[in-house]
Design a protein around this motif. Structure first.
Motif, PDB file in Angstrom:
ATOM      1  N   PRO A 169      16.176  21.555  -2.909  1.00 47.31           N
ATOM      2  CA  PRO A 169      17.336  21.964  -2.240  1.00 47.31           C
ATOM      3  C   PRO A 169      17.551  21.292  -1.201  1.00 47.31           C
ATOM      4  N   GLU A 170      16.705  20.510  -0.294  1.00 45.89           N
ATOM      5  CA  GLU A 170      16.961  19.712   0.746  1.00 45.89           C
ATOM      6  C   GLU A 170      16.474  18.386   0.570  1.00 45.89           C
ATOM      7  N   CYS A 171      16.776  17.562  -0.325  1.00 46.96           N
ATOM      8  CA  CYS A 171      16.197  16.307  -0.619  1.00 46.96           C
ATOM      9  C   CYS A 171      16.632  15.509   0.217  1.00 46.96           C
ATOM     10  N   PRO A 172      15.493  14.660   1.025  1.00 49.59           N
ATOM     11  CA  PRO A 172      16.155  13.713   2.014  1.00 49.59           C
ATOM     12  C   PRO A 172      16.662  12.392   1.290  1.00 49.59           C
ATOM     13  N   THR A 173      16.544  12.040   0.189  1.00 51.01           N
ATOM     14  CA  THR A 173      17.206  10.994  -0.657  1.00 51.01           C
ATOM     15  C   THR A 173      18.488  11.456  -0.840  1.00 51.01           C
ATOM     16  N   PRO A 183      19.975   6.414   7.051  1.00 54.33           N
ATOM     17  CA  PRO A 183      18.655   6.412   6.815  1.00 54.33           C
ATOM     18  C   PRO A 183      18.046   7.786   7.142  1.00 54.33           C
ATOM     19  N   GLN A 184      17.056   8.220   6.207  1.00 52.29           N
ATOM     20  CA  GLN A 184      16.443   9.477   6.449  1.00 52.29           C
ATOM     21  C   GLN A 184      14.952   9.192   6.604  1.00 52.29           C
ATOM     22  N   LEU A 185      13.927   9.949   7.387  1.00 57.08           N
ATOM     23  CA  LEU A 185      12.778   9.922   7.467  1.00 57.08           C
ATOM     24  C   LEU A 185      12.020  11.158   6.931  1.00 57.08           C
ATOM     25  N   PRO A 234       0.940  -1.235   0.214  1.00 55.98           N
ATOM     26  CA  PRO A 234       0.062   0.030  -0.022  1.00 55.98           C
ATOM     27  C   PRO A 234       0.902   1.260   0.004  1.00 55.98           C
ATOM     28  N   ALA A 235       2.146   1.170   0.465  1.00 56.29           N
ATOM     29  CA  ALA A 235       3.154   2.366   0.554  1.00 56.29           C
ATOM     30  C   ALA A 235       3.644   2.502  -0.993  1.00 56.29           C
ATOM     31  N   PHE A 236       4.010   3.879  -1.399  1.00 58.84           N
ATOM     32  CA  PHE A 236       4.768   3.974  -2.558  1.00 58.84           C
ATOM     33  C   PHE A 236       6.263   3.680  -2.313  1.00 58.84           C
ATOM     34  N   LEU A 237       6.800   3.075  -3.552  1.00 54.43           N
ATOM     35  CA  LEU A 237       8.371   2.556  -3.179  1.00 54.43           C
ATOM     36  C   LEU A 237       9.053   2.965  -4.409  1.00 54.43           C
ATOM     37  N   TYR A 238      10.158   3.396  -4.631  1.00 54.30           N
ATOM     38  CA  TYR A 238      11.162   3.655  -5.746  1.00 54.30           C
ATOM     39  C   TYR A 238      12.465   3.667  -5.417  1.00 54.30           C
ATOM     40  N   LEU A 239      13.409   3.322  -6.350  1.00 56.56           N
ATOM     41  CA  LEU A 239      14.835   3.408  -6.304  1.00 56.56           C
ATOM     42  C   LEU A 239      15.194   4.496  -6.767  1.00 56.56           C
ATOM     43  N   GLN A 240      16.103   5.281  -6.030  1.00 57.69           N
ATOM     44  CA  GLN A 240      16.760   6.480  -6.506  1.00 57.69           C
ATOM     45  C   GLN A 240      17.922   6.641  -6.732  1.00 57.69           C
ATOM     46  N   GLU A 281      11.027   8.804 -18.218  1.00 55.96           N
ATOM     47  CA  GLU A 281      11.667   9.845 -18.823  1.00 55.96           C
ATOM     48  C   GLU A 281      11.718  11.319 -17.818  1.00 55.96           C
ATOM     49  N   LYS A 282      11.424  10.906 -16.717  1.00 57.34           N
ATOM     50  CA  LYS A 282      11.495  12.365 -15.889  1.00 57.34           C
ATOM     51  C   LYS A 282      12.509  12.075 -14.707  1.00 57.34           C
ATOM     52  N   ARG A 283      12.848  13.281 -14.399  1.00 58.67           N
ATOM     53  CA  ARG A 283      13.792  13.112 -13.041  1.00 58.67           C
ATOM     54  C   ARG A 283      12.984  12.938 -11.727  1.00 58.67           C
ATOM     55  N   CYS A 284      13.722  12.702 -10.742  1.00 60.60           N
ATOM     56  CA  CYS A 284      12.800  12.433  -9.467  1.00 60.60           C
ATOM     57  C   CYS A 284      12.024  13.846  -9.078  1.00 60.60           C
TER      58      CYS A 284
END
Length: 195
Positions: free
Chosen positions: A178-182, A191-193, A135-141, A163-166
């Motif tokens: 500017p402050e991307c947790p990934t 790890p980041q929350l 049920p949660a979204f998941l992706y690899l960055q 074809e898109k950037r994150c």
């Protein structure tokens, strides 16, 4: 001790190899095969000598270009090859011609490797199917701001990220956040929350 290779050394090499060695005439018929043919495919030399090499290649894998015709020409290709029991084995071939027009071919059985690859692909598909049920979204960055693997829930929330950037897919921005947790994960290795 001499460093010279004798005819007997070459015969030993030909006969002791676990790879399929054969010499094919200009007419495309076997002239000589090594004992590995019987071990790998069940064919004895007398079953093969005088028969066409392409005669045991799976019909769907044959093209006209599979036998080299020019002197010193080399070809590499994979094909299914008939086992004496009626099944097919995947072989990786290297073929080259001599100045006299003989074709020297070496075949390596890659059936087991292909089965392992198929098993890994099946496992990966099973994992992807499981991840698509979450049920949660998941992706690899990846570090290049692309979107690697993403599950079905990600597509439902953000649409298709192809074809898109994150930052475009997730935040609708034209440049990185500017402050991307990934990316804090990349820089801190911790790890980041975030919500």
């Amino acid at each position: 001790m001499s460093g010279k290779i004798t005819v007997f050394d070459l015969e030993d090499f030909f006969n002791l190899s676990s790879d399929l060695f054969c010499i094919i005439g200009q007419d495309g018929f076997y002239q000589q095969v090594n004992p590995a043919w019987e071990q790998v495919l069940g064919w004895k030399a007398e079953n093969l000598i005088g028969h066409p090499w392409l005669g045991l290649v799976h019909p769907e894998d044959i093209t006209i270009s599979h036998l080299p015709t020019e002197p010193q020409q080399q070809l590499h290709w994979d094909s299914r090859y008939l086992h004496k029991d009626g099944s097919y084995r995947w072989l990786c071939w290297s073929l080259s011609t001599s100045q006299k027009g003989l074709i020297y071919a070496v075949g390596k059985d890659i059936s087991q490797q292909l089965r392992r690859i198929e098993a890994l692909q099946t496992e990966r598909e099973s994992l992807y199917n499981l991840l698509n049920q979450l049920p949660a979204f998941l992706y690899l960055q990846p570090k290049d701001y692309g979107v690697g693997f993403y599950n079905q829930r990600f597509r439902e929330v953000f649409g298709d990220p192809s074809e898109k950037r994150c930052y475009e897919a997730i935040a609708g921005l034209k440049q990185p956040c500017p402050e991307c947790p990934t990316f804090r994960v990349f820089h801190s290795n911790a790890p980041q929350l975030w919500e």
